[in-house]
Design a protein around this motif. Structure first.
Motif, short mmCIF file in Angstrom:
data_model
loop_
_atom_site.label_atom_id
_atom_site.label_comp_id
_atom_site.label_asym_id
_atom_site.label_seq_id
_atom_site.Cartn_x
_atom_site.Cartn_y
_atom_site.Cartn_z
N LEU A 298 7.49 19.12 21.40
CA LEU A 298 6.02 19.21 21.53
C LEU A 298 5.39 17.76 21.52
O LEU A 298 4.27 17.50 22.19
N ASP B 173 4.63 17.97 27.91
CA ASP B 173 3.37 18.73 27.79
C ASP B 173 3.62 20.34 28.35
O ASP B 173 4.29 20.53 29.20
N VAL C 198 3.07 28.05 24.20
CA VAL C 198 4.38 27.79 23.22
C VAL C 198 4.41 29.47 22.61
O VAL C 198 3.62 30.14 22.23
#
Length: 91
Positions: free
Chosen positions: A76, A80, A84
């Protein structure tokens, strides 16, 4: 590592999206003009991880998977992602 029990409640909520083979294919012309969405899957269960990787891949997403919470933070901070999918009970 604690094993979840049925009485612990649901660990994951997967919403069926139909058969991945029935999803419309993206033509190469469309692919050239748009960026493919990236999804990070953070999941410690290998079967669920593999299923998500296959289904999301067939739906034309770029998928990164990991079972390591530290790796999630590293990814993360360096990449990019558009979304998630996180196992909230991952050790």
């Amino acid at each position: 590592m604690r094993q979840s029990k049925l009485s612990d409640g649901p660990r994951k909520c997967l919403i069926p999206v139909g058969n991945a083979d029935s999803l419309p294919a993206v033509s190469s012309d469309e692919n050239d003009s748009m960026e493919i969405p990236r999804i990070l899957v953070a999941e410690d269960d290998p079967d669920t991880r593999e299923l998500l990787e296959i289904v999301l891949g067939r739906a034309n997403f770029r998928v990164s998977v990991t079972d390591d919470p530290i790796k999630v933070l590293e990814l993360l901070s360096t990449d990019d992602f558009d979304a998630v999918l996180l196992d909230n009970l991952m050790p």
